[in-house]
Design an enzyme around this catalytic site. Structure first.
Site, short mmCIF file in Angstrom:
data_model
loop_
_atom_site.label_atom_id
_atom_site.label_comp_id
_atom_site.label_asym_id
_atom_site.label_seq_id
_atom_site.Cartn_x
_atom_site.Cartn_y
_atom_site.Cartn_z
N GLY A 213 0.85 -1.20 0.00
CA GLY A 213 0.00 0.00 0.00
C GLY A 213 0.88 1.24 0.00
O GLY A 213 0.58 2.23 0.65
N ASP A 236 1.28 -1.76 -4.67
CA ASP A 236 -0.03 -1.10 -4.49
C ASP A 236 -0.95 -1.57 -5.60
O ASP A 236 -0.55 -2.35 -6.47
CB ASP A 236 0.14 0.45 -4.50
CG ASP A 236 -0.96 1.16 -3.71
OD1 ASP A 236 -2.15 1.02 -4.08
OD2 ASP A 236 -0.65 1.84 -2.72
N ASP A 256 -2.85 -7.05 -5.39
CA ASP A 256 -3.88 -6.93 -4.36
C ASP A 256 -3.39 -7.62 -3.09
O ASP A 256 -3.18 -8.84 -3.09
CB ASP A 256 -5.17 -7.59 -4.89
CG ASP A 256 -6.31 -7.53 -3.89
OD1 ASP A 256 -6.10 -7.04 -2.76
OD2 ASP A 256 -7.41 -7.98 -4.25
N MET A 257 -3.18 -6.84 -2.04
CA MET A 257 -2.61 -7.40 -0.80
C MET A 257 -3.54 -8.44 -0.16
O MET A 257 -3.12 -9.22 0.68
CB MET A 257 -2.31 -6.28 0.20
CG MET A 257 -3.52 -5.52 0.68
SD MET A 257 -3.05 -4.07 1.63
CE MET A 257 -4.66 -3.37 1.99
N LYS A 270 2.37 1.43 6.01
CA LYS A 270 2.26 2.79 6.55
C LYS A 270 0.88 3.34 6.20
O LYS A 270 0.53 3.47 5.03
CB LYS A 270 3.36 3.67 5.96
CG LYS A 270 3.27 5.11 6.39
CD LYS A 270 4.55 5.86 6.02
CE LYS A 270 4.39 7.34 6.14
NZ LYS A 270 3.64 7.92 5.02
N HIS A 274 -5.06 1.37 9.12
CA HIS A 274 -6.15 2.24 9.58
C HIS A 274 -7.28 2.39 8.55
O HIS A 274 -8.34 2.90 8.87
CB HIS A 274 -5.61 3.61 10.06
CG HIS A 274 -5.30 4.60 8.98
ND1 HIS A 274 -5.07 5.93 9.27
CD2 HIS A 274 -5.16 4.48 7.64
CE1 HIS A 274 -4.81 6.57 8.14
NE2 HIS A 274 -4.86 5.72 7.14
C1 SAM Z 1 -3.82 5.67 3.16
S1 SAM Z 1 -2.95 5.16 1.75
C2 SAM Z 1 -1.29 5.01 2.35
C3 SAM Z 1 -0.27 5.26 1.30
C4 SAM Z 1 1.19 5.24 1.80
N1 SAM Z 1 1.50 4.03 2.50
C5 SAM Z 1 1.49 6.44 2.66
O1 SAM Z 1 1.56 6.34 3.88
O2 SAM Z 1 1.63 7.54 2.10
C6 SAM Z 1 -3.43 3.46 1.58
C7 SAM Z 1 -2.86 2.79 0.34
O3 SAM Z 1 -3.33 1.42 0.30
C8 SAM Z 1 -3.54 1.09 -1.06
N2 SAM Z 1 -4.42 -0.08 -1.18
C9 SAM Z 1 -5.76 -0.14 -0.96
N3 SAM Z 1 -6.22 -1.38 -1.18
C10 SAM Z 1 -5.16 -2.13 -1.56
C11 SAM Z 1 -5.00 -3.49 -1.94
N4 SAM Z 1 -6.04 -4.31 -1.96
N5 SAM Z 1 -3.77 -3.93 -2.27
C12 SAM Z 1 -2.70 -3.09 -2.26
N6 SAM Z 1 -2.78 -1.77 -1.89
C13 SAM Z 1 -4.00 -1.30 -1.56
C14 SAM Z 1 -4.16 2.36 -1.62
O4 SAM Z 1 -4.14 2.42 -3.02
C15 SAM Z 1 -3.32 3.44 -0.95
O5 SAM Z 1 -2.20 3.79 -1.72
#
Ligand code: SAM
Length: 370
Positions: A213, A236, A256-257, A270, A274
């Site tokens: 992410g 991501d 996709d995590m 990070k 949340h």
């Molecule tokens: C709140 S942002 C945090 C971004 C980064 N880690 C930061 O702190 O600046 C959450 C991230 O999770 C990613 N995300 C959401 N669902 C996801 C998934 N199923 N697999 C991978 N990443 C995902 C979103 O695209 C987004 O970039």
């Protein structure tokens, strides 16, 4: 004895006055975000920070730098600038302007206001400009009927109710909001990280690090600056990494995590936990567990919710407000230390520790060991 009685009376009058003023300020709490965002839209912090005089600029001098001009601009600006002074974003002094002793206010950008200048972003690698815009304007529809998120038993995700889709799904189609969110995370995300990297030494000795992410890879870029030998993978959603700029030492991988996570000896999450409820967190944390070697670790950066918030603490206020924002936008939540420990153990990890929790930074560092 009489002086004790007087003191008590004074105390209760002070308490009464304090309660009265605080309560009144909440009744007008909507005014300030409107002013702050108007100031951002007009680039006022940038304009004022470029003042030729070290004292700052008067409202009419600021008005002269705004591309759209009219004769009342200065006097109208004078109606909003004091509010930014009262919130410590600007400083204000009085300058005598003629021999009759007439005066005018002069404004300068304070250390708080610098976080809203583009120079702060260029020189310090981050700012709060886009985060403020997305919270105020980008999320404006979710501020309506907020009580339904609590009262309506069928409203499990307020963002989905308002926009028809979950937030991350929605941002795939609304590219304007998606790009704004990406920018907000990379601009604001790097601010707290700087402090974390000064205090937290847990990246030492890591050879491969996956940022799950990781957005546009901004976090890894900062980590690599300090630890250039790390092989870094930014993981991501495909539509997000598609827009991530290339950077030496970082491989961008879309996926996709909830399905799988690239292998590494440490995994960074990070501001990811949340966004999700406990069940979803356990799903991707188990995938992280699978991707780690024995004794590998997940490094979680998120706010730590206080058990009892202190009204005098900006950090506590920010953590509880973020918690409600996560509830509305993602059906997610911030967590207390105990809740994180439970998440860690439920996902199969053997050891939990809070590695860093600086009083001036809302972002804490936690480690989940395999
Ligand atoms: C709140 S942002 C945090 C971004 C980064 N880690 C930061 O702190 O600046 C959450 C991230 O999770 C990613 N995300 C959401 N669902 C996801 C998934 N199923 N697999 C991978 N990443 C995902 C979103 O695209 C987004 O970039």
């Amino acid at each position: 004895m009489s002086s004790t009685t007087n003191n008590n009376n004074n105390n209760s009058k002070e308490e009464y006055d304090d309660a009265f003023t605080k309560a009144a300020s909440f009744a007008f709490a909507q005014v300030f975000p409107a002013i702050l965002n108007a100031a951002i839209d007009m680039n006022l912090f940038d304009i004022i920070s470029k003042a030729e005089s070290s004292l700052g600029m008067s409202a009419s001098e600021i008005a002269s730098k705004i591309p759209k001009q009219h004769s009342e601009m200065g006097s109208r600006l004078e109606r909003m600038l004091p509010s930014l002074v009262a919130r410590s974003l600007l400083t204000c002094s009085i300058r005598t302007i003629n021999e009759d002793g007439d005066t005018e206010r002069v404004y300068a950008v304070s250390p708080v206001g610098k976080y809203y200048t583009s120079t702060h972003h260029d020189e310090q690698g981050g700012s709060w400009i886009v985060m403020s815009t997305i919270t105020y304007q980008g999320c404006r529809h979710i501020w309506k009927d907020t009580k339904d998120a609590i009262l309506d038993a069928n409203n499990h995700n307020h963002f989905q109710k308002v926009y028809g889709k979950m937030a991350f799904e929605y941002m795939e189609t609304d590219t304007e909001l998606g790009n704004l969110f990406g920018q907000a995370m990379s601009q604001a995300g790097s601010l707290g990280l700087k402090q974390v990297l000064n205090a937290y030494k847990g990246f030492e000795g890591v050879s491969t690090l996956v940022d799950v992410g990781g957005g546009y890879g901004q976090t890894l870029k900062q980590i690599l600056f300090q630890y250039p030998s790390i092989k870094a993978i930014n993981f991501d959603l495909p539509h997000v990494v598609k827009n991530a700029p290339p950077h030496p030492g970082i491989e961008h991988i879309g996926g996709d995590m909830f399905k799988t996570v690239p292998k590494a000896d440490a995994i960074l999450l990070k501001h990811v936990c949340h966004n999700w409820g406990d069940e979803e967190c356990v799903k991707f944390l188990r995938n992280c567990y699978e991707a780690l070697p024995p004794h590998g670790k997940v490094i979680v950066l998120d706010a730590l919710l206080p058990e009892i918030p202190k009204s005098t603490s900006f950090k506590d206020t920010q953590a509880v407000d973020l918690d409600f924002l996560m509830f509305l936008v993602n059906g997610g939540k911030e967590r207390t230390e105990k809740q994180f420990e439970k998440l860690c153990k439920t996902s199969g990890f053997s050891r939990f520790q809070v590695a860093c929790n600086d009083s001036s930074n809302v972002v804490a560092v936690m480690e989940f060991y395999k």
